[in-house]
Motif scaffolding. Structure first.
Motif, PDB file in Angstrom:
ATOM      1  N   SER A 153      10.755  -4.986  -8.768  1.00 49.54           N
ATOM      2  CA  SER A 153      10.603  -5.625  -7.443  1.00 49.54           C
ATOM      3  C   SER A 153      11.030  -4.684  -6.278  1.00 49.54           C
ATOM      4  O   SER A 153      12.394  -4.196  -6.464  1.00 49.54           O
ATOM      5  N   ILE A 154      10.285  -4.345  -5.461  1.00 47.69           N
ATOM      6  CA  ILE A 154      10.524  -3.560  -4.316  1.00 47.69           C
ATOM      7  C   ILE A 154      10.978  -4.385  -3.102  1.00 47.69           C
ATOM      8  O   ILE A 154       9.932  -5.254  -2.453  1.00 47.69           O
ATOM      9  N   GLN A 155      12.128  -4.455  -2.683  1.00 41.31           N
ATOM     10  CA  GLN A 155      12.677  -5.355  -1.546  1.00 41.31           C
ATOM     11  C   GLN A 155      12.367  -4.461   0.101  1.00 41.31           C
ATOM     12  O   GLN A 155      12.798  -3.414   0.267  1.00 41.31           O
ATOM     13  N   ASN A 156      11.799  -5.250   0.752  1.00 41.51           N
ATOM     14  CA  ASN A 156      11.555  -4.916   2.149  1.00 41.51           C
ATOM     15  C   ASN A 156      12.932  -5.232   2.991  1.00 41.51           C
ATOM     16  O   ASN A 156      13.174  -6.483   2.928  1.00 41.51           O
ATOM     17  N   ARG A 157      13.562  -4.324   3.637  1.00 42.26           N
ATOM     18  CA  ARG A 157      14.843  -4.530   4.145  1.00 42.26           C
ATOM     19  C   ARG A 157      14.562  -5.007   5.822  1.00 42.26           C
ATOM     20  O   ARG A 157      13.638  -4.379   6.114  1.00 42.26           O
TER      21      ARG A 157
ATOM     22  N   TRP B 255      -8.593  -8.801 -19.550  1.00 41.40           N
ATOM     23  CA  TRP B 255      -7.599  -7.975 -19.732  1.00 41.40           C
ATOM     24  C   TRP B 255      -7.493  -7.671 -21.032  1.00 41.40           C
ATOM     25  O   TRP B 255      -6.466  -6.907 -21.288  1.00 41.40           O
ATOM     26  N   THR B 256      -8.319  -7.941 -22.095  1.00 44.62           N
ATOM     27  CA  THR B 256      -7.946  -7.437 -23.359  1.00 44.62           C
ATOM     28  C   THR B 256      -7.681  -6.198 -23.519  1.00 44.62           C
ATOM     29  O   THR B 256      -8.385  -5.283 -23.386  1.00 44.62           O
ATOM     30  N   GLY B 257      -6.599  -5.975 -24.129  1.00 45.52           N
ATOM     31  CA  GLY B 257      -6.018  -4.715 -24.598  1.00 45.52           C
ATOM     32  C   GLY B 257      -5.417  -3.556 -23.672  1.00 45.52           C
ATOM     33  O   GLY B 257      -4.965  -2.697 -23.732  1.00 45.52           O
ATOM     34  N   LYS B 258      -5.536  -4.119 -22.356  1.00 43.16           N
ATOM     35  CA  LYS B 258      -4.834  -3.406 -21.320  1.00 43.16           C
ATOM     36  C   LYS B 258      -3.687  -3.533 -20.929  1.00 43.16           C
ATOM     37  O   LYS B 258      -3.066  -4.460 -21.161  1.00 43.16           O
ATOM     38  N   LYS B 259      -3.034  -2.435 -20.793  1.00 48.68           N
ATOM     39  CA  LYS B 259      -1.529  -2.257 -20.596  1.00 48.68           C
ATOM     40  C   LYS B 259      -1.082  -2.208 -19.091  1.00 48.68           C
ATOM     41  O   LYS B 259      -1.534  -1.347 -18.193  1.00 48.68           O
ATOM     42  N   VAL B 260      -0.306  -3.163 -18.810  1.00 53.61           N
ATOM     43  CA  VAL B 260      -0.339  -3.388 -17.273  1.00 53.61           C
ATOM     44  C   VAL B 260       1.393  -3.300 -16.816  1.00 53.61           C
ATOM     45  O   VAL B 260       1.956  -4.109 -17.463  1.00 53.61           O
ATOM     46  N   ALA B 261       1.750  -2.571 -15.878  1.00 55.36           N
ATOM     47  CA  ALA B 261       2.858  -2.387 -15.388  1.00 55.36           C
ATOM     48  C   ALA B 261       3.113  -3.014 -13.716  1.00 55.36           C
ATOM     49  O   ALA B 261       2.080  -2.625 -13.137  1.00 55.36           O
ATOM     50  N   ILE B 262       3.639  -4.466 -13.522  1.00 57.84           N
ATOM     51  CA  ILE B 262       3.556  -4.923 -12.235  1.00 57.84           C
ATOM     52  C   ILE B 262       4.637  -4.590 -11.426  1.00 57.84           C
ATOM     53  O   ILE B 262       5.837  -4.668 -11.782  1.00 57.84           O
ATOM     54  N   PHE B 263       4.265  -4.562 -10.129  1.00 62.53           N
ATOM     55  CA  PHE B 263       5.377  -4.440  -9.149  1.00 62.53           C
ATOM     56  C   PHE B 263       5.028  -5.180  -7.951  1.00 62.53           C
ATOM     57  O   PHE B 263       3.728  -5.487  -7.665  1.00 62.53           O
ATOM     58  N   SER B 264       6.220  -5.435  -7.101  1.00 68.58           N
ATOM     59  CA  SER B 264       5.852  -6.514  -5.915  1.00 68.58           C
ATOM     60  C   SER B 264       6.534  -6.075  -4.850  1.00 68.58           C
ATOM     61  O   SER B 264       7.612  -5.138  -5.010  1.00 68.58           O
ATOM     62  N   THR B 265       6.038  -6.072  -3.491  1.00 70.11           N
ATOM     63  CA  THR B 265       7.002  -5.893  -2.361  1.00 70.11           C
ATOM     64  C   THR B 265       7.387  -7.274  -2.055  1.00 70.11           C
ATOM     65  O   THR B 265       6.386  -8.053  -1.780  1.00 70.11           O
ATOM     66  N   ASN B 266       8.531  -7.421  -1.379  1.00 72.97           N
ATOM     67  CA  ASN B 266       9.177  -8.716  -1.254  1.00 72.97           C
ATOM     68  C   ASN B 266      10.428  -8.909  -0.322  1.00 72.97           C
ATOM     69  O   ASN B 266      10.869  -7.781  -0.222  1.00 72.97           O
TER      70      ASN B 266
ATOM     71  N   ALA C 276       0.796  -1.335  -0.053  1.00 78.69           N
ATOM     72  CA  ALA C 276      -0.027  -0.049  -0.149  1.00 78.69           C
ATOM     73  C   ALA C 276       0.830   1.223   0.012  1.00 78.69           C
ATOM     74  O   ALA C 276       0.403   2.171  -0.659  1.00 78.69           O
ATOM     75  N   LYS C 277       2.004   1.171   0.768  1.00 78.62           N
ATOM     76  CA  LYS C 277       2.885   2.328   0.905  1.00 78.62           C
ATOM     77  C   LYS C 277       3.510   2.591  -0.689  1.00 78.62           C
ATOM     78  O   LYS C 277       3.662   3.808  -1.033  1.00 78.62           O
ATOM     79  N   ILE C 278       4.054   1.558  -1.319  1.00 77.06           N
ATOM     80  CA  ILE C 278       4.564   1.627  -2.700  1.00 77.06           C
ATOM     81  C   ILE C 278       3.475   2.136  -3.676  1.00 77.06           C
ATOM     82  O   ILE C 278       3.683   2.976  -4.503  1.00 77.06           O
ATOM     83  N   ALA C 279       2.263   1.728  -3.423  1.00 80.35           N
ATOM     84  CA  ALA C 279       1.166   1.875  -4.357  1.00 80.35           C
ATOM     85  C   ALA C 279       0.804   3.502  -4.235  1.00 80.35           C
ATOM     86  O   ALA C 279       0.693   4.192  -5.271  1.00 80.35           O
TER      87      ALA C 279
ATOM     88  N   GLU D 270      14.067   4.542   2.278  1.00 78.94           N
ATOM     89  CA  GLU D 270      13.863   5.679   1.332  1.00 78.94           C
ATOM     90  C   GLU D 270      14.290   5.311   0.083  1.00 78.94           C
ATOM     91  O   GLU D 270      13.732   5.703  -1.139  1.00 78.94           O
ATOM     92  N   ALA D 271      15.489   4.479  -0.062  1.00 80.99           N
ATOM     93  CA  ALA D 271      15.960   3.899  -1.510  1.00 80.99           C
ATOM     94  C   ALA D 271      14.983   3.308  -2.198  1.00 80.99           C
ATOM     95  O   ALA D 271      14.926   3.356  -3.379  1.00 80.99           O
ATOM     96  N   GLU D 272      14.003   2.431  -1.609  1.00 75.12           N
ATOM     97  CA  GLU D 272      13.122   1.748  -2.394  1.00 75.12           C
ATOM     98  C   GLU D 272      12.114   2.432  -2.645  1.00 75.12           C
ATOM     99  O   GLU D 272      11.355   2.366  -3.784  1.00 75.12           O
ATOM    100  N   TYR D 273      11.603   3.665  -1.789  1.00 79.87           N
ATOM    101  CA  TYR D 273      10.551   4.637  -2.260  1.00 79.87           C
ATOM    102  C   TYR D 273      11.023   5.290  -3.667  1.00 79.87           C
ATOM    103  O   TYR D 273      10.262   5.719  -4.468  1.00 79.87           O
ATOM    104  N   GLU D 274      12.243   5.699  -3.397  1.00 80.46           N
ATOM    105  CA  GLU D 274      12.763   6.363  -4.770  1.00 80.46           C
ATOM    106  C   GLU D 274      13.048   5.786  -5.940  1.00 80.46           C
ATOM    107  O   GLU D 274      12.839   6.161  -7.046  1.00 80.46           O
ATOM    108  N   LYS D 275      13.435   4.176  -5.797  1.00 86.29           N
ATOM    109  CA  LYS D 275      13.076   3.097  -6.730  1.00 86.29           C
ATOM    110  C   LYS D 275      11.861   3.223  -7.605  1.00 86.29           C
ATOM    111  O   LYS D 275      11.581   3.328  -8.679  1.00 86.29           O
TER     112      LYS D 275
END
Length: 202
Positions: free
Chosen positions: A162-166, A123-134, A68-71, A180-185
């Motif tokens: 991919s956003i890594q939780n430290r 999802w026909t025709g929809k353009k999607v960028a995927i991110f994860s926290t992990n 949710a924070k990254i979103a 903060e580096a992950e938020y910046e990414k």
């Protein structure tokens, strides 16, 4: 909605990220301003394929709150609305042309509710960028799995992140904190990815 022809639409990063958008039927424009640390960048929305930023959204599923924070960071950077996916509250993606979709990774996969959401929607025709926290364990595998599911349903999957939780892994309190580096990414990735989604560059 679409942009009027013959006009120059620009976004400029000079400490703040400013986007000028003329809506269909308007004689003027509306300005969106969001925090942006990047400088010396200028582009034309006309050059980005005439896409309409208002037809996208940030859709996410969260468990411990990191996704949710990254979103929220991505939504603030791109000036897109947020829509939270819940087990008992599916998200309607019918009116969306492009989506930033985010999910945590647990046991090497996205949660079952997320995979089911991917399988049960068109999802026909929809353009999607995927991110994860992990925590970094087979995160790309989980992203690719979801990408394959929605691609089989007609989506055009673009960039992923991919956003890594430290921190120390704990099954009771989560998988560490975001730096903060992950938020910046996340900010940099979403700023670079949104124009690609607008002009279907994948």
């Amino acid at each position: 909605m679409s942009l009027s022809s013959g006009r120059l639409y620009t976004f400029e990063n000079t400490g703040f990220h400013k986007i000028l958008v003329a809506f269909k039927g308007d004689n003027g424009s509306q300005t969106f301003i969001s925090r942006c640390p990047y400088q010396s960048t200028r582009s034309s929305l006309a050059d980005l394929g005439g896409g309409d930023i208002t037809e996208g959204a940030v859709v996410y599923y969260t468990v411990k709150g990191n996704t949710a924070k990254i979103a929220k960071t991505i939504a603030e950077t791109t000036q897109l609305p947020m829509d939270r996916l819940k087990k008992d509250a599916p998200v309607d993606i019918n009116e969306m042309e492009y989506v930033f979709f985010g999910s945590p990774v647990y046991n090497e996969h996205f949660p079952k509710a997320v995979l089911q959401f991917g399988r049960s929607n068109k999802w026909t025709g929809k353009k999607v960028a995927i991110f994860s926290t992990n925590i970094g364990w087979k995160a790309q595998q989980a992203i690719d799995e979801f990408g394959q599911i929605i691609s089989s349903r007609g989506a055009h999957v673009g960039d992923t992140r991919s956003i890594q939780n430290r921190g120390i892994m704990s099954w009771t309190v989560g998988f560490g904190k975001l730096t903060e580096a992950e938020y910046e990414k996340a900010r940099k990735w979403s700023l670079e990815t949104q124009p690609k989604l607008l002009r279907s560059e994948f």
